[in-house]
Design an enzyme around this catalytic site. Structure first.
Site, mmCIF file in Angstrom:
data_model
loop_
_atom_site.group_PDB
_atom_site.id
_atom_site.type_symbol
_atom_site.label_atom_id
_atom_site.label_comp_id
_atom_site.label_asym_id
_atom_site.label_seq_id
_atom_site.Cartn_x
_atom_site.Cartn_y
_atom_site.Cartn_z
ATOM 1 N N THR A 61 46.904 13.147 30.405
ATOM 2 C CA THR A 61 48.156 12.590 29.888
ATOM 3 C C THR A 61 47.868 11.499 28.855
ATOM 4 O OG1 THR A 61 49.138 13.054 32.032
ATOM 5 C CG2 THR A 61 50.328 11.498 30.634
ATOM 6 N N VAL B 15 45.388 11.100 26.732
ATOM 7 C CA VAL B 15 44.991 11.607 25.411
ATOM 8 C C VAL B 15 46.203 12.212 24.694
ATOM 9 C CG1 VAL B 15 43.559 13.314 24.207
ATOM 10 C CG2 VAL B 15 42.566 11.958 26.056
ATOM 11 N N GLU C 24 50.009 20.424 27.928
ATOM 12 C CA GLU C 24 49.989 20.494 29.395
ATOM 13 C C GLU C 24 49.011 19.437 29.836
ATOM 14 O OE1 GLU C 24 52.013 22.116 31.183
ATOM 15 O OE2 GLU C 24 52.908 23.246 29.555
ATOM 16 N N CYS D 294 44.120 21.168 37.331
ATOM 17 C CA CYS D 294 45.283 20.305 37.126
ATOM 18 C C CYS D 294 46.266 20.493 38.271
ATOM 19 C CB CYS D 294 45.936 20.647 35.802
ATOM 20 S SG CYS D 294 46.180 22.401 35.618
HETATM 21 P P1 NAD Z 1 40.554 15.069 28.586
HETATM 22 O O1 NAD Z 1 41.907 14.574 28.252
HETATM 23 O O2 NAD Z 1 39.502 14.076 28.875
HETATM 24 O O3 NAD Z 1 40.002 15.970 27.401
HETATM 25 C C1 NAD Z 1 40.755 17.060 26.890
HETATM 26 C C2 NAD Z 1 40.308 17.302 25.467
HETATM 27 O O4 NAD Z 1 40.730 16.197 24.669
HETATM 28 C C3 NAD Z 1 38.789 17.414 25.301
HETATM 29 O O5 NAD Z 1 38.495 18.393 24.331
HETATM 30 C C4 NAD Z 1 38.427 16.025 24.809
HETATM 31 O O6 NAD Z 1 37.222 15.994 24.077
HETATM 32 C C5 NAD Z 1 39.621 15.713 23.913
HETATM 33 N N1 NAD Z 1 39.817 14.298 23.629
HETATM 34 C C6 NAD Z 1 39.488 13.233 24.393
HETATM 35 N N2 NAD Z 1 39.846 12.095 23.779
HETATM 36 C C7 NAD Z 1 40.419 12.438 22.603
HETATM 37 C C8 NAD Z 1 41.011 11.724 21.524
HETATM 38 N N3 NAD Z 1 41.070 10.398 21.537
HETATM 39 N N4 NAD Z 1 41.515 12.424 20.482
HETATM 40 C C9 NAD Z 1 41.472 13.765 20.465
HETATM 41 N N5 NAD Z 1 40.926 14.501 21.455
HETATM 42 C C10 NAD Z 1 40.410 13.854 22.514
HETATM 43 O O7 NAD Z 1 40.728 16.106 29.806
HETATM 44 P P2 NAD Z 1 39.607 16.943 30.555
HETATM 45 O O8 NAD Z 1 38.772 16.007 31.353
HETATM 46 O O9 NAD Z 1 38.930 17.910 29.656
HETATM 47 O O10 NAD Z 1 40.515 17.816 31.530
HETATM 48 C C11 NAD Z 1 41.079 17.265 32.662
HETATM 49 C C12 NAD Z 1 42.522 16.853 32.444
HETATM 50 O O11 NAD Z 1 43.238 17.961 31.941
HETATM 51 C C13 NAD Z 1 43.210 16.466 33.732
HETATM 52 O O12 NAD Z 1 44.064 15.379 33.489
HETATM 53 C C14 NAD Z 1 44.009 17.716 34.084
HETATM 54 O O13 NAD Z 1 45.117 17.491 34.911
HETATM 55 C C15 NAD Z 1 44.393 18.202 32.728
HETATM 56 N N6 NAD Z 1 44.685 19.624 32.747
HETATM 57 C C16 NAD Z 1 45.998 19.996 32.725
HETATM 58 C C17 NAD Z 1 46.335 21.345 32.776
HETATM 59 C C18 NAD Z 1 47.778 21.771 32.765
HETATM 60 O O14 NAD Z 1 48.041 22.943 32.574
HETATM 61 N N7 NAD Z 1 48.714 20.863 32.959
HETATM 62 C C19 NAD Z 1 45.332 22.312 32.837
HETATM 63 C C20 NAD Z 1 44.008 21.903 32.840
HETATM 64 C C21 NAD Z 1 43.697 20.550 32.793
#
Ligand code: NAD
Length: 543
Positions: free
Chosen positions: A267, A269, A293, A327
């Protein structure tokens, strides 16, 4: 031109293979795991169909054995990101105008390649790089990704068929153009199916895409990219850009031609990027479509009429499969006092049987969490609970990162439904339970609904039909995916369209027509067959 209408057939979900002893899929997967462990790879950036090698590289390791190196990948910087924007823009017109049946065929072929000759390769990469057991890899990178590709192709066709009413002498039509610019896709580590879906869903609708995979799932994401290219995806339609999030944010997101953003991740990011888009709102050629999402704090709520065996099974599988890194993972549960003794006993007995370790040992149900950062974060929550007077760790709680990032399946019992681990997303194998007095059902439901900022998934367990109706109604805005007598994980494309609202995202339901519509830009056309030639209206005549 043959002037025919073609039909994409209604797909069926890709069957899940069992990987039983001696099965051909198990033999092939074991051989492929050994092969990938013995042959580290080098992964390029892909821009305009060309392999690009930048000045910076990073290692890919196995989370369950962090000394094992799977290879290296090149990191895109500002120069490469700008090149990718140019490549996406250059490819746009031809791609958007490619006849739909040919665009569709590319994605259908990719699905057949990944479920066919590349099945073992993809599964092994997902197991080794993201620490998944064979079943978790199979339902992710094989079945769900193939389902996304096949069902989305079908849904695009169904949208294209929708046309407005016409009247005598007028033919009204709607065209489904691509967006007026490129789409940015940023993908999470935990599901390669999502990583594959976020760039392909907009691409299917005629858009060109910049895809930033997660740094901890580059290996399996790259193999998906290779399959798309083998299936015939033209150069520049999807550009594969492993890079730092901040660089992507600074270079790509404010670009005037950024017309859509497809995100899954945390959330925080998504909120940052939304703000960034807001600050640049005057610079865009068109209002960017923002689809995200995000996080969850998914619940299981048991009524006193719940079946205890089904309830405990759901808690264990919902909370601990893939180390709680879904998630949708169950991470808080509300259990009535009258059932707690039996539930606790069953949890202790069943969780004691769970084996955790290397993905190559197929007897393990659980493997490692994704990286050191995640390990430290989960551990900090466990330390907090251990030191608090308001909670008790009753099962697990151990962490060990000496070989891999291992966290034991953990059950915390909290004295308050507002305890930190009842409300914050941890993203690890940790569930917190609040035991509520049977006569405090309404207050506890209120807490379940309002205690967290999320609304992704949730499950209720009850056998009393009146209770099911009451719980479902009272929690109607608490989850975008709601389960009755089932665990809150494991949504299937075409069956349970996935997504949540509140702090969990825009709820545009991945793998559904609703999501695909966000990547289309309709043009309405009114054609008058015999145009009017008289200016005056009848009412203007006086006798
Ligand atoms: P994350 O937010 O750490 O990273 C997601 C992506 O964003 C990665 O590619 C990361 O490198 C990129 N990112 C990080 N900081 C950024 C920035 N400042 N600017 C642009 N891009 C940036 O999440 P994660 O650890 O990969 O995944 C876990 C999270 O995803 C959990 O919060 C989970 O609930 C959520 N998730 C949600 C769903 C859904 O359908 N609701 C599905 C899968 C995962």
């Amino acid at each position: 031109m043959n002037n025919a209408y073609f039909h994409v057939k209604l797909p069926v979900n890709e069957p899940i293979k069992g990987y039983m002893s001696g099965s051909p899929e198990k033999v092939a997967l074991k051989a492929e795991l050994a092969r990938q462990l013995a042959s580290p790879v080098e992964i390029p950036i892909i821009i305009g169909g060309k392999e690009i090698r930048s000045e910076h590289k990073a290692k890919m390791i196995c989370p369950h054995d962090h000394q094992k190196v799977l290879g290296e990948y090149y990191i895109a910087g500002e120069k490469e990101l700008r090149m990718a924007i140019e490549a996406a823009e250059a490819a746009r017109e031809e791609w958007e105008n490619m006849p739909w049946e040919h665009r569709a065929t590319i994605f259908l072929k990719a699905a057949d390649l990944l479920t066919g000759k590349y099945r073992a390769k993809l599964s092994a990469s997902c197991m080794l790089g993201q620490s998944k057991n064979p079943f978790q890899a199979e339902i992710d990178i094989i079945c769900e990704l193939a389902d996304f590709l096949r069902f989305n192709t079908y849904y695009v066709q169904e949208i294209y068929k929708q046309q407005p009413l016409s009247t005598d002498g007028v033919w009204n039509r709607v065209e489904y153009r691509a967006l007026d610019g490129f789409v940015a896709a940023i993908t999470p580590f935990n599901f390669t199916s999502i990583a594959g879906n976020l760039p392909t869903a907009p691409a299917m609708c005629g858009n060109t895409v910049l895809w930033k995979p997660s740094s901890t799932s580059v290996l399996s994401s790259y193999y998906v990219m290779q399959i798309l290219m083998e299936a015939g995806l033209p150069a520049g339609v999807i550009n594969f850009l492993p890079c730092r999030g901040v660089d992507f944010g600074e270079v790509v997101m404010p670009h005037p031609k950024m017309a859509g953003f497809h995100f899954t991740g945390s959330t925080a990011v998504f909120n940052d990027i939304w703000q960034q888009v807001g600050q640049n709102i005057n610079n865009y050629v068109t209002y960017p479509r923002l689809v995200g999402e995000t996080g969850g704090k998914d619940f299981i709520f048991a009524h006193e009429s719940a079946d205890v065996e089904a309830l405990t099974c759901a808690i264990i599988l919902g909370a601990f499969e893939y180390q709680g890194q879904k998630c949708s993972a169950a991470s808080r549960a509300y259990i009535p006092e009258s059932l707690w003794g039996e539930v606790k006993e069953r949890l202790e007995k069943e969780i004691a049987k769970i084996k955790m370790g290397d993905v190559c040992d197929f007897t393990n149900l659980m493997n490692a969490v994704i990286d050191q950062k995640s390990f430290n974060n989960i551990k900090s929550y466990l330390d907090y609970a251990r030191e608090s007077n308001d909670a008790e760790i009753i099962i697990g709680g151990g962490c060990d990162d000496s070989v891999g990032y291992f966290v034991e399946p953990t059950v915390i019992v909290a004295k308050s439904p507002k305890f930190k681990t009842m409300v914050e997303e941890i993203f690890g194998p940790v569930i917190t339970i609040y035991v509520y007095p049977n006569d405090k059902l309404d207050e506890t439901l209120q807490s379940c609904d309002a205690a967290t900022s999320y609304a992704l998934t949730g499950a209720v367990f009850a056998q009393d039909r009146a209770a099911i109706i009451k719980l479902a109604k009272r929690l109607d805005h608490a989850a975008g995916n709601f389960y009755i007598n089932d665990k809150p994980t494991g949504a299937v494309v075409g069956q349970q369209p996935f997504g949540g609202s509140r702090g969990s995202g825009t709820n545009d339901k991945a793998g559904s027509a609703i999501n695909l519509q966000r990547w289309m830009n309709q043009r309405t056309i009114k054609e008058t067959l015999v145009p009017r030639t008289v200016v005056n209206y009848p009412y203007m005549g006086e006798e």
